[in-house]
Design an enzyme around this catalytic site. Structure first.
Site, PDB file in Angstrom:
ATOM      1  N   MET A 199     -95.748 -78.051  37.114  1.00 47.75           N
ATOM      2  CA  MET A 199     -95.216 -77.132  36.099  1.00 47.75           C
ATOM      3  C   MET A 199     -94.638 -75.896  36.795  1.00 47.75           C
ATOM      4  O   MET A 199     -94.500 -74.827  36.179  1.00 47.75           O
ATOM      5  CB  MET A 199     -96.305 -76.747  35.102  1.00 47.75           C
ATOM      6  CG  MET A 199     -96.796 -77.967  34.317  1.00 47.75           C
ATOM      7  SD  MET A 199     -97.448 -77.585  32.682  1.00 47.75           S
ATOM      8  CE  MET A 199     -98.832 -76.587  33.113  1.00 47.75           C
ATOM      9  N   GLY A 200     -94.310 -76.030  38.085  1.00 45.21           N
ATOM     10  CA  GLY A 200     -93.698 -74.922  38.814  1.00 45.21           C
ATOM     11  C   GLY A 200     -94.712 -73.886  39.243  1.00 45.21           C
ATOM     12  O   GLY A 200     -95.909 -74.155  39.282  1.00 45.21           O
ATOM     13  N   HIS A 260     -99.536 -77.291  45.897  1.00 44.10           N
ATOM     14  CA  HIS A 260     -98.437 -78.196  45.539  1.00 44.10           C
ATOM     15  C   HIS A 260     -97.717 -78.682  46.800  1.00 44.10           C
ATOM     16  O   HIS A 260     -97.367 -79.853  46.911  1.00 44.10           O
ATOM     17  CB  HIS A 260     -97.388 -77.462  44.683  1.00 44.10           C
ATOM     18  CG  HIS A 260     -97.865 -77.060  43.326  1.00 44.10           C
ATOM     19  ND1 HIS A 260     -98.012 -75.747  42.953  1.00 44.10           N
ATOM     20  CD2 HIS A 260     -98.223 -77.794  42.246  1.00 44.10           C
ATOM     21  CE1 HIS A 260     -98.425 -75.688  41.697  1.00 44.10           C
ATOM     22  NE2 HIS A 260     -98.578 -76.908  41.248  1.00 44.10           N
ATOM     23  N   SER A 303    -104.015 -71.960  42.214  1.00 43.20           N
ATOM     24  CA  SER A 303    -103.558 -72.320  40.878  1.00 43.20           C
ATOM     25  C   SER A 303    -102.362 -71.447  40.541  1.00 43.20           C
ATOM     26  O   SER A 303    -102.290 -70.280  40.963  1.00 43.20           O
ATOM     27  CB  SER A 303    -104.691 -72.031  39.883  1.00 43.20           C
ATOM     28  OG  SER A 303    -104.174 -71.964  38.575  1.00 43.20           O
TER      29      SER A 303
HETATM   30  O1  PAF Z   1    -101.217 -80.447  36.539  1.00 44.14           O
HETATM   31  C1  PAF Z   1    -100.128 -80.045  36.069  1.00 44.14           C
HETATM   32  O2  PAF Z   1     -99.455 -79.181  36.627  1.00 44.14           O
HETATM   33  C2  PAF Z   1     -99.631 -80.638  34.761  1.00 44.14           C
HETATM   34  O3  PAF Z   1    -100.696 -80.913  33.900  1.00 44.14           O
HETATM   35  C3  PAF Z   1     -98.747 -81.879  34.955  1.00 44.14           C
HETATM   36  C4  PAF Z   1     -99.505 -83.036  35.569  1.00 44.14           C
HETATM   37  C5  PAF Z   1     -97.550 -81.525  35.844  1.00 44.14           C
HETATM   38  C6  PAF Z   1     -98.206 -82.347  33.607  1.00 44.14           C
HETATM   39  O4  PAF Z   1     -97.457 -81.350  32.976  1.00 44.14           O
END
Ligand code: PAF
Length: 282
Positions: free
Chosen positions: A30-31, A37, A187
């Site tokens: 979700m950016g 990430h 996060s």
């Molecule tokens: O974990 C996340 O960032 C979100 O829940 C996901 C898996 C990208 C779905 O929107």
């Protein structure tokens, strides 16, 4: 780096560059990307010929309008961060309409009860939203392997369940939690914390680490009481839940059973910012 905003463009590109030997690694996000990430993206690069990263703040998984409105949206910065890993990543950053085609609603799922515990209890409809978007993204990207962080362990188990129930040809890979030096789980929501709150939030990992040690000799009930008391003494924190659960079913541990593996799950508010964390207890 290739950036697509529509599924038609993405699919036609993937079709033109794929053959039977192509393996697509997919990292849905979700950016507001952070090192956690980037570690998923690096893992995907190691095992696949093509890597796709989606950046999409999915409205249907938010049960709180304020949380959705305040969710950080930092597309330009995210793209710069991805470039530091590799220029060869394909980014899919769709609009709400490209995904939902005018009907921004969730499909309803039965995840055999996994959806009714913890996050599911406190965030009504959250996992229907997650299931809806991840299923849709899997149908668009058709990944060979998809990478998710273990911080959202309940989400990871639910996605594995969905893939198995719908017989989707994708291997779901769980990756270790990435932490700040003080132990705070990385996060996107950490961006909403002040410097002071970020430092204070180290108490979350510290407490679940102590809970892990205690669980070696104490019952789940006693450990839960210890965690509740710890947060009662912290005026800037509000404990939403702490639960010790069976890793496979996510059901609460009422009595320890040596044949099962357990995990502790926690959700805490720090000045209206909701943070979650988890630790394996075995
Ligand atoms: O974990 C996340 O960032 C979100 O829940 C996901 C898996 C990208 C779905 O929107």
């Amino acid at each position: 780096m290739l950036i697509f905003n529509t599924q038609n463009e993405l699919v036609s590109h993937l079709t033109s560059v794929s053959n039977a030997a192509t393996s697509i690694g997919f990292v849905p996000t979700m950016g507001a990307l952070h090192q956690g990430h980037l570690s998923l993206i690096k893992e995907a690069l190691l095992h696949n010929t093509i890597v796709v990263v989606s950046i999409f703040v999915n409205p249907t998984q938010f049960n709180n309008a304020d949380d959705l409105a305040k969710y950080p949206r930092t597309l330009e910065k995210d793209i710069e961060k991805i470039k530091t890993v590799s220029d060869a990543i394909i980014v899919y950053a769709p609009s709400v309409d490209d995904i939902y085609k005018g009907k921004t609603i969730s499909q309803h799922f039965d995840f055999d009860g996994l959806e009714n515990q913890m996050e599911g209890k406190f965030r009504q409809g959250h996992f229907d939203g997650v299931g809806t978007i991840v299923k849709r993204l899997f149908e668009i990207v058709k990944p060979t392997h998809a990478y998710f962080g273990e911080k959202d362990f309940q989400q990871l188990q639910i996605i594995k369940k969905m893939v198995s129930k719908f017989e989707m040809p994708v291997n779901v890979v769980g990756c270790p939690i990435y932490r700040e030096t003080n132990g705070l789980a990385m996060s996107s929501r950490n961006e909403r914390l002040s410097e002071k709150e970020r430092n204070q939030a180290a108490i979350i990992f510290k407490t679940i680490t102590q809970a892990k040690k205690l669980f070696a000799t104490k019952s789940a009930q006693e450990v839960t009481e210890f965690v509740a008391k710890t947060f009662e003494k912290q005026p800037d924190f509000e404990l939403e839940y702490f639960q010790i659960a069976d890793e496979a079913t996510l059901l609460p541990c009422l009595r320890k059973n040596k044949t099962k593996t357990y995990r502790a799950f926690i959700a805490v508010f720090v000045n209206k910012v909701r943070l979650i964390d988890t630790i394996s207890l075995n």
